[in-house]
Design a protein around this motif. Structure first.
Motif, PDB file in Angstrom:
ATOM      1  N   UNK A 145      44.566  56.813  42.454  1.00 12.00           N
ATOM      2  CA  UNK A 145      45.864  57.290  42.923  1.00 12.00           C
ATOM      3  C   UNK A 145      46.820  56.116  43.001  1.00 12.00           C
ATOM      4  N   UNK A 146      47.454  55.928  44.156  1.00 15.46           N
ATOM      5  CA  UNK A 146      48.378  54.802  44.343  1.00 15.46           C
ATOM      6  C   UNK A 146      47.716  53.634  45.063  1.00 15.46           C
ATOM      7  N   UNK A 147      46.420  53.743  45.349  1.00 11.75           N
ATOM      8  CA  UNK A 147      45.713  52.705  46.100  1.00 11.75           C
ATOM      9  C   UNK A 147      44.970  51.754  45.181  1.00 11.75           C
ATOM     10  N   UNK A 148      45.185  50.461  45.385  1.00 14.39           N
ATOM     11  CA  UNK A 148      44.413  49.468  44.656  1.00 14.39           C
ATOM     12  C   UNK A 148      43.102  49.255  45.392  1.00 14.39           C
ATOM     13  N   UNK A 149      41.985  49.416  44.663  1.00 12.76           N
ATOM     14  CA  UNK A 149      40.677  49.281  45.295  1.00 12.76           C
ATOM     15  C   UNK A 149      39.863  48.128  44.730  1.00 12.76           C
ATOM     16  N   UNK A 150      40.408  47.434  43.736  1.00  8.75           N
ATOM     17  CA  UNK A 150      39.644  46.334  43.174  1.00  8.75           C
ATOM     18  C   UNK A 150      40.357  45.604  42.062  1.00  8.75           C
ATOM     19  N   UNK A 151      39.620  44.650  41.505  1.00  6.83           N
ATOM     20  CA  UNK A 151      40.129  43.827  40.414  1.00  6.83           C
ATOM     21  C   UNK A 151      38.987  43.560  39.434  1.00  6.83           C
ATOM     22  N   UNK A 152      39.340  43.072  38.240  1.00 10.16           N
ATOM     23  CA  UNK A 152      38.329  42.763  37.235  1.00 10.16           C
ATOM     24  C   UNK A 152      38.772  41.583  36.383  1.00 10.16           C
ATOM     25  N   UNK A 153      37.783  40.844  35.916  1.00  2.71           N
ATOM     26  CA  UNK A 153      38.013  39.700  35.037  1.00  2.71           C
ATOM     27  C   UNK A 153      37.211  39.898  33.764  1.00  2.71           C
ATOM     28  N   UNK A 154      37.811  39.570  32.626  1.00  2.71           N
ATOM     29  CA  UNK A 154      37.094  39.645  31.346  1.00  2.71           C
ATOM     30  C   UNK A 154      36.180  38.424  31.250  1.00  2.71           C
ATOM     31  N   UNK A 155      34.930  38.678  30.873  1.00  9.73           N
ATOM     32  CA  UNK A 155      33.922  37.624  30.736  1.00  9.73           C
ATOM     33  C   UNK A 155      33.200  37.786  29.406  1.00  9.73           C
TER      34      UNK A 155
ATOM     35  N   UNK B  26      32.620  41.732  28.558  1.00 15.61           N
ATOM     36  CA  UNK B  26      32.465  42.785  29.557  1.00 15.61           C
ATOM     37  C   UNK B  26      33.472  42.500  30.657  1.00 15.61           C
ATOM     38  N   UNK B  27      33.628  43.430  31.588  1.00 17.20           N
ATOM     39  CA  UNK B  27      34.500  43.195  32.733  1.00 17.20           C
ATOM     40  C   UNK B  27      33.647  42.972  33.971  1.00 17.20           C
ATOM     41  N   UNK B  28      33.894  41.885  34.659  1.00 14.31           N
ATOM     42  CA  UNK B  28      33.262  41.595  35.955  1.00 14.31           C
ATOM     43  C   UNK B  28      34.156  42.229  37.004  1.00 14.31           C
ATOM     44  N   UNK B  29      33.629  43.193  37.737  1.00 13.59           N
ATOM     45  CA  UNK B  29      34.433  44.038  38.615  1.00 13.59           C
ATOM     46  C   UNK B  29      34.093  43.807  40.079  1.00 13.59           C
ATOM     47  N   UNK B  30      35.136  43.807  40.915  1.00 14.43           N
ATOM     48  CA  UNK B  30      34.966  43.750  42.368  1.00 14.43           C
ATOM     49  C   UNK B  30      35.739  44.918  42.963  1.00 14.43           C
ATOM     50  N   UNK B  31      35.028  45.793  43.692  1.00  8.78           N
ATOM     51  CA  UNK B  31      35.635  46.941  44.346  1.00  8.78           C
ATOM     52  C   UNK B  31      35.417  46.795  45.842  1.00  8.78           C
ATOM     53  N   UNK B  32      36.455  47.052  46.630  1.00  5.52           N
ATOM     54  CA  UNK B  32      36.322  46.949  48.079  1.00  5.52           C
ATOM     55  C   UNK B  32      36.997  48.143  48.738  1.00  5.52           C
ATOM     56  N   UNK B  33      36.464  48.524  49.876  1.00  5.90           N
ATOM     57  CA  UNK B  33      36.977  49.653  50.641  1.00  5.90           C
ATOM     58  C   UNK B  33      36.575  49.433  52.097  1.00  5.90           C
ATOM     59  N   UNK B  34      37.412  49.809  53.048  1.00  7.28           N
ATOM     60  CA  UNK B  34      37.061  49.606  54.454  1.00  7.28           C
ATOM     61  C   UNK B  34      35.766  50.302  54.881  1.00  7.28           C
TER      62      UNK B  34
END
Length: 107
Positions: free
Chosen positions: A48-58, A67-75
């Motif tokens: 939706x409109x919420x950012x829940x993570x980021x990714x870096x190309x590796x 591939x994409x190295x992904x980090x997802x976070x949520x309270x």
């Protein structure tokens, strides 16, 4: 490694779903507008409109495969989820793989 998401390529990123015991969300992984040499993430992950993570190309060790190295976070999560979005299998589907870090397993 458990598969916690499946994605299809779209313009400037990927669209798909992440499903875990705590998360069931439609997600976009879109290219991040950043300047050359900037150390920020290559992609932003939103639901939706919420950012829940980021990714870096590796690159995989010793190959040109990426591939994409992904980090997802949520309270609601005790720790961020780290994973890898990999393409393969010849079916046009990218899979989000997750594995608990060994440090977390020892706790």
């Amino acid at each position: 490694m458990p598969i916690i998401g499946t994605f299809s390529a779209v313009k400037d990123g990927y669209a798909g779903t992440i499903r875990t015991l705590m998360i069931n969300a439609e997600v976009l992984i879109m290219a991040n507008d950043r300047k050359e040499g900037d150390s920020g993430p290559d992609f932003r992950i939103t639901t939706g409109t919420n950012e829940i993570g980021v990714a870096w190309r590796r690159k995989r060790n010793g190959t040109e495969e990426t591939y994409l190295r992904i980090k997802i976070d949520d309270p609601t999560l005790p720790h961020p989820i780290w994973g890898a979005l990999v393409e393969g299998g010849g079916d046009g589907v990218a899979r989000l793989l997750w594995r608990r870090d060994r440090k977390e397993e020892a706790q």
